[in-house]
Design a protein around this motif. Structure first.
Motif: not given
Length: 311
Positions: A3-6, A66-72, A309-310
């Motif tokens: 699994y991964c988180f977005g 893992g976890a990926g993060v989008g930031i403004p 993450i991938l």
């Protein structure tokens, strides 16, 4: 299953999603973005929400890729932000801080517009392609560029700022960035409104636009109704955007250009106005580039963040 988180961090809410590594969205939810005190609670809140989801679904940490993060904000390749306009952050090592808060679970971070482009490439309108440009037509013009399946980040995270391509040397009004003649002065929702106001002030041609509170939706509704003045405004909008995309295509040679954002809700009527000037100006190797409308909507950010993450 792995699994991964977005995670898509916005100014008012943080959108979050749990995915399988094959791309199935298994769960999505939101938490408030607490921007007070310099945004100090944002990453701890994100980490707490991820840990709770792992616990609630009885998952093992070993199953989490893992976890990926989008930031403004611009985010460099190391996951570092220098400042943000609406989160309260100054310099912040987002990747390292969130990784520590998650007990070592892998974290990757990117600019939200670039991340949305990754989402459309992975699970959206660009699915199956590795070279994708996404143009987001909202209050401004955002963008993301994916080359060979990877985001174009740039030296300090400002790669893909499509809205600030220079398109008009005769412009006298200043863009929000402080320069003049930027693409977003003509192709954003506010830019289309400006084009309409200028066109109506220039002469007294009959049009259903007169007497209305002008915005991009009103203009394109009038285009659909066959209004000649609205069609001329759409042609001017399309000329700026299509020619800008032809210039960009010479550099990145995309398979597909995805049009998203609020303006894209006008639908398929948009595309011919962009495509015609693009085909006229495009380098021969780019003339078959496809134009498509974005399909993921508000989920593009979490999808693209998970895809980070991938690799």
């Amino acid at each position: 299953m792995k699994y991964c988180f977005g995670v898509d961090i916005g100014g008012t809410t943080v959108k979050m999603g749990l995915f399988s590594t094959e791309g199935e969205l298994l769960d999505k939810w939101e938490i408030p973005t607490r921007t007070e005190n310099g945004g100090e609670a944002i990453l701890p809140d994100v980490a707490a929400s991820i840990r709770k989801k792992i616990e609630d679904r009885d998952m093992s940490v070993s199953e989490i890729v893992g976890a990926g993060v989008g930031i403004p904000a611009p985010v460099d390749a190391a996951g570092v932000v220098q400042s943000t306009a609406n989160l309260g952050w100054g310099y912040k090592e987002v990747k390292n801080e969130l990784q520590d808060l998650l007990g070592g679970i892998k974290v990757e971070a990117g600019n939200d517009a670039n991340v949305a482009a990754m989402g459309e490439m992975w699970l959206g309108a660009g699915k199956g392609e590795k070279n994708v440009v996404m143009v987001t037509l909202g209050t401004g013009v955002g963008g993301g560029i994916v080359i060979d399946g990877h985001m174009l980040v740039g030296e300090n995270g400002a790669g893909g700022e499509i809205g600030h391509m220079f398109v008009n040397p005769d412009e006298e009004e200043t863009c929000g960035c402080g320069l003049r003649g930027c693409l977003e002065q003509y192709a954003s929702a506010t830019g289309i409104t400006r084009l309409a106001e200028r066109r109506l002030a220039k002469n007294d041609d009959q049009t259903i636009l007169r007497g209305q509170s002008l915005n991009a939706k009103v203009v394109f509704d009038a285009v659909k109704a066959g209004d000649e003045v609205a069609v001329q405004i759409a042609e001017e909008f399309g000329k700026y955007l299509g020619e800008a995309m032809a210039t960009l295509a010479v550099i990145v040679n995309p398979a597909v250009i995805v049009i998203g954002g609020g303006v894209s809700k006008a639908g398929e009527v948009l595309l011919p106005y962009i495509e015609r000037p693009f085909r006229e100006r495009a380098f021969f190797a780019d003339r078959d580039t496809r134009f498509v409308l974005a399909v993921l909507g508000n989920d593009a950010g979490i999808c693209g963040a998970a895809r980070l993450i991938l690799g």
